[in-house]
Scaffold this motif. Structure first.
Motif, PDB file in Angstrom:
ATOM      1  N   PHE A   6      20.228  12.801 -70.965  1.00  0.00           N
ATOM      2  CA  PHE A   6      19.405  12.856 -69.756  1.00  0.00           C
ATOM      3  C   PHE A   6      19.903  11.758 -68.820  1.00  0.00           C
ATOM      4  O   PHE A   6      19.711  10.576 -69.069  1.00  0.00           O
ATOM      5  N   TYR A   7      20.571  12.147 -67.737  1.00  0.00           N
ATOM      6  CA  TYR A   7      21.036  11.201 -66.727  1.00  0.00           C
ATOM      7  C   TYR A   7      19.909  10.984 -65.722  1.00  0.00           C
ATOM      8  O   TYR A   7      19.370  11.955 -65.169  1.00  0.00           O
ATOM      9  N   LEU A   8      19.572   9.725 -65.469  1.00  0.00           N
ATOM     10  CA  LEU A   8      18.461   9.445 -64.564  1.00  0.00           C
ATOM     11  C   LEU A   8      18.700   8.184 -63.762  1.00  0.00           C
ATOM     12  O   LEU A   8      19.454   7.295 -64.173  1.00  0.00           O
ATOM     13  N   ASP A   9      18.084   8.152 -62.595  1.00  0.00           N
ATOM     14  CA  ASP A   9      17.974   6.949 -61.783  1.00  0.00           C
ATOM     15  C   ASP A   9      16.497   6.834 -61.434  1.00  0.00           C
ATOM     16  O   ASP A   9      15.867   7.818 -61.031  1.00  0.00           O
ATOM     17  N   PHE A  10      15.954   5.644 -61.563  1.00  0.00           N
ATOM     18  CA  PHE A  10      14.514   5.450 -61.392  1.00  0.00           C
ATOM     19  C   PHE A  10      14.048   5.664 -59.958  1.00  0.00           C
ATOM     20  O   PHE A  10      12.851   5.812 -59.714  1.00  0.00           O
ATOM     21  N   VAL A  11      14.969   5.699 -59.010  1.00  0.00           N
ATOM     22  CA  VAL A  11      14.611   5.936 -57.618  1.00  0.00           C
ATOM     23  C   VAL A  11      14.266   7.404 -57.362  1.00  0.00           C
ATOM     24  O   VAL A  11      13.653   7.733 -56.345  1.00  0.00           O
ATOM     25  N   SER A  12      14.595   8.283 -58.283  1.00  0.00           N
ATOM     26  CA  SER A  12      14.402   9.723 -58.089  1.00  0.00           C
ATOM     27  C   SER A  12      13.022  10.183 -58.556  1.00  0.00           C
ATOM     28  O   SER A  12      12.700  10.078 -59.741  1.00  0.00           O
ATOM     29  N   PRO A  13      12.205  10.741 -57.651  1.00  0.00           N
ATOM     30  CA  PRO A  13      10.911  11.271 -58.095  1.00  0.00           C
ATOM     31  C   PRO A  13      11.065  12.469 -59.029  1.00  0.00           C
ATOM     32  O   PRO A  13      10.223  12.688 -59.908  1.00  0.00           O
ATOM     33  N   TYR A  14      12.138  13.240 -58.843  1.00  0.00           N
ATOM     34  CA  TYR A  14      12.341  14.383 -59.724  1.00  0.00           C
ATOM     35  C   TYR A  14      12.690  13.936 -61.142  1.00  0.00           C
ATOM     36  O   TYR A  14      12.376  14.629 -62.117  1.00  0.00           O
ATOM     37  N   ALA A  42      25.839   6.151 -55.916  1.00  0.00           N
ATOM     38  CA  ALA A  42      27.293   6.244 -56.112  1.00  0.00           C
ATOM     39  C   ALA A  42      27.713   7.686 -56.340  1.00  0.00           C
ATOM     40  O   ALA A  42      28.778   8.117 -55.858  1.00  0.00           O
ATOM     41  N   LEU A  43      26.906   8.456 -57.052  1.00  0.00           N
ATOM     42  CA  LEU A  43      27.226   9.865 -57.271  1.00  0.00           C
ATOM     43  C   LEU A  43      27.155  10.643 -55.960  1.00  0.00           C
ATOM     44  O   LEU A  43      28.007  11.493 -55.681  1.00  0.00           O
ATOM     45  N   LEU A  44      26.145  10.357 -55.154  1.00  0.00           N
ATOM     46  CA  LEU A  44      26.035  11.033 -53.856  1.00  0.00           C
ATOM     47  C   LEU A  44      27.205  10.676 -52.953  1.00  0.00           C
ATOM     48  O   LEU A  44      27.758  11.548 -52.269  1.00  0.00           O
ATOM     49  N   LYS A  45      27.578   9.400 -52.960  1.00  0.00           N
ATOM     50  CA  LYS A  45      28.676   8.950 -52.099  1.00  0.00           C
ATOM     51  C   LYS A  45      29.980   9.642 -52.470  1.00  0.00           C
ATOM     52  O   LYS A  45      30.773  10.011 -51.592  1.00  0.00           O
ATOM     53  N   PRO A  52      18.510  13.554 -49.969  1.00  0.00           N
ATOM     54  CA  PRO A  52      17.337  13.943 -49.178  1.00  0.00           C
ATOM     55  C   PRO A  52      16.893  12.869 -48.194  1.00  0.00           C
ATOM     56  O   PRO A  52      16.468  13.185 -47.078  1.00  0.00           O
ATOM     57  N   ALA A  53      16.995  11.597 -48.590  1.00  0.00           N
ATOM     58  CA  ALA A  53      16.503  10.524 -47.725  1.00  0.00           C
ATOM     59  C   ALA A  53      17.393  10.308 -46.506  1.00  0.00           C
ATOM     60  O   ALA A  53      16.988   9.645 -45.548  1.00  0.00           O
ATOM     61  N   GLY A  54      18.603  10.866 -46.516  1.00  0.00           N
ATOM     62  CA  GLY A  54      19.529  10.688 -45.409  1.00  0.00           C
ATOM     63  C   GLY A  54      19.375  11.715 -44.306  1.00  0.00           C
ATOM     64  O   GLY A  54      20.056  11.639 -43.278  1.00  0.00           O
ATOM     65  N   ILE A  55      18.493  12.683 -44.492  1.00  0.00           N
ATOM     66  CA  ILE A  55      18.248  13.732 -43.489  1.00  0.00           C
ATOM     67  C   ILE A  55      16.751  13.726 -43.219  1.00  0.00           C
ATOM     68  O   ILE A  55      15.962  14.097 -44.099  1.00  0.00           O
ATOM     69  N   ALA A  56      16.343  13.291 -42.035  1.00  0.00           N
ATOM     70  CA  ALA A  56      14.930  13.015 -41.774  1.00  0.00           C
ATOM     71  C   ALA A  56      13.991  14.173 -42.127  1.00  0.00           C
ATOM     72  O   ALA A  56      12.999  13.965 -42.841  1.00  0.00           O
ATOM     73  N   PRO A  57      14.248  15.408 -41.665  1.00  0.00           N
ATOM     74  CA  PRO A  57      13.317  16.481 -42.027  1.00  0.00           C
ATOM     75  C   PRO A  57      13.299  16.756 -43.536  1.00  0.00           C
ATOM     76  O   PRO A  57      12.255  17.083 -44.101  1.00  0.00           O
ATOM     77  N   LYS A  58      14.453  16.623 -44.183  1.00  0.00           N
ATOM     78  CA  LYS A  58      14.514  16.858 -45.626  1.00  0.00           C
ATOM     79  C   LYS A  58      13.778  15.757 -46.381  1.00  0.00           C
ATOM     80  O   LYS A  58      13.154  16.005 -47.418  1.00  0.00           O
ATOM     81  N   ARG A  59      13.864  14.532 -45.855  1.00  0.00           N
ATOM     82  CA  ARG A  59      13.134  13.413 -46.473  1.00  0.00           C
ATOM     83  C   ARG A  59      11.632  13.695 -46.462  1.00  0.00           C
ATOM     84  O   ARG A  59      10.951  13.543 -47.480  1.00  0.00           O
ATOM     85  N   ALA A  60      11.120  14.116 -45.297  1.00  0.00           N
ATOM     86  CA  ALA A  60       9.697  14.421 -45.199  1.00  0.00           C
ATOM     87  C   ALA A  60       9.306  15.551 -46.156  1.00  0.00           C
ATOM     88  O   ALA A  60       8.286  15.477 -46.846  1.00  0.00           O
TER      89      ALA A  60
END
Length: 213
Positions: A6-14, A42-45, A52-60
């Motif tokens: 299980f790969y996880l980052d604590f910043v992810s709500p999912y 780093a994976l996203l980069k 999601p947080a980098g696109i305002a409507p998607k973040r909301a």
């Protein structure tokens, strides 16, 4: 018994929602689960993905969606006071509890609850001190633990990227990757031996690219 990473980052709500739902989703199956913290940013980069947080409507939308999912699934989820936030302190703290890059369910759950329950600032210094105290019995006590944690996080993230992980939560079983909370039924079917996977797993991903380049 099959092994799940299980790969996880604590910043992810999912990741939090998947952590809570996984035992129920796989109830009755025999498996061994290992939790491997990685740096989502780093994976996203690597894939030039703003997330999601980098696109305002998607973040909301994402924040509304995960709040709804927490409500509808009966999993407590409170958005932290600030999000996104730099998760390195939490990831490194988790890996101070590890010698091999994996953490146990207690460590993963304690840190996820710290972020996703109560609506407080995940990086508030006093709260971080309390979190470290809550993990005291799990922390490695040797003087190399902090530097080892940094190394393990780099190695975990590099290994995840090399294995095709592009986001979290992600689950790896025998070389197959499953991404996201909504992949849990598919993961269960795979563990159950559904014949679809032998017949269609590779074929489904082999559709020719239709965009010019």
């Amino acid at each position: 018994m099959k092994e799940i990473t299980f790969y996880l980052d604590f910043v992810s709500p999912y990741a939090w929602l998947a952590f809570e739902r996984l035992p129920q989703a796989l109830e009755g199956l025999s498996y061994h689960l290992r939790y491997r913290p990685v740096l989502l940013g780093a994976l996203l980069k690597q894939h030039t993905n703003p997330g999601p947080a980098g696109i305002a409507p998607k973040r909301a939308w994402t924040y509304r969606h995960v709040s709804w999912l927490g409500h509808s699934l009966g999993v407590g989820l409170d958005m932290p006071a600030r999000h996104p936030f730099p998760p390195l302190p939490l990831l490194r703290l988790a890996l101070e509890c590890s010698g091999d890059g994996f953490v146990n369910r207690f460590v993963a759950g304690t840190i996820l609850r710290h972020v996703w329950q109560g609506g407080a600032d995940a990086l508030d210094p006093a709260r971080l001190d309390a979190l470290r105290a809550a993990l005291a019995d799990q922390l490695r006590q040797d003087e190399d633990a902090p530097e080892r944690a940094k190394r393990l996080l780099r190695e975990n993230t590099e290994a995840a990227a090399a294995g095709g992980v592009f986001g979290v939560p992600a689950f790896e079983v025998e070389g197959r990757l499953f991404w996201g909370l909504d992949s849990l039924p598919m993961l269960r079917a795979c563990l159950d031996g559904d014949a679809w996977f032998d017949q269609h797993w590779e074929r489904a991903a082999s559709v020719p690219q239709g965009l010019g380049g």
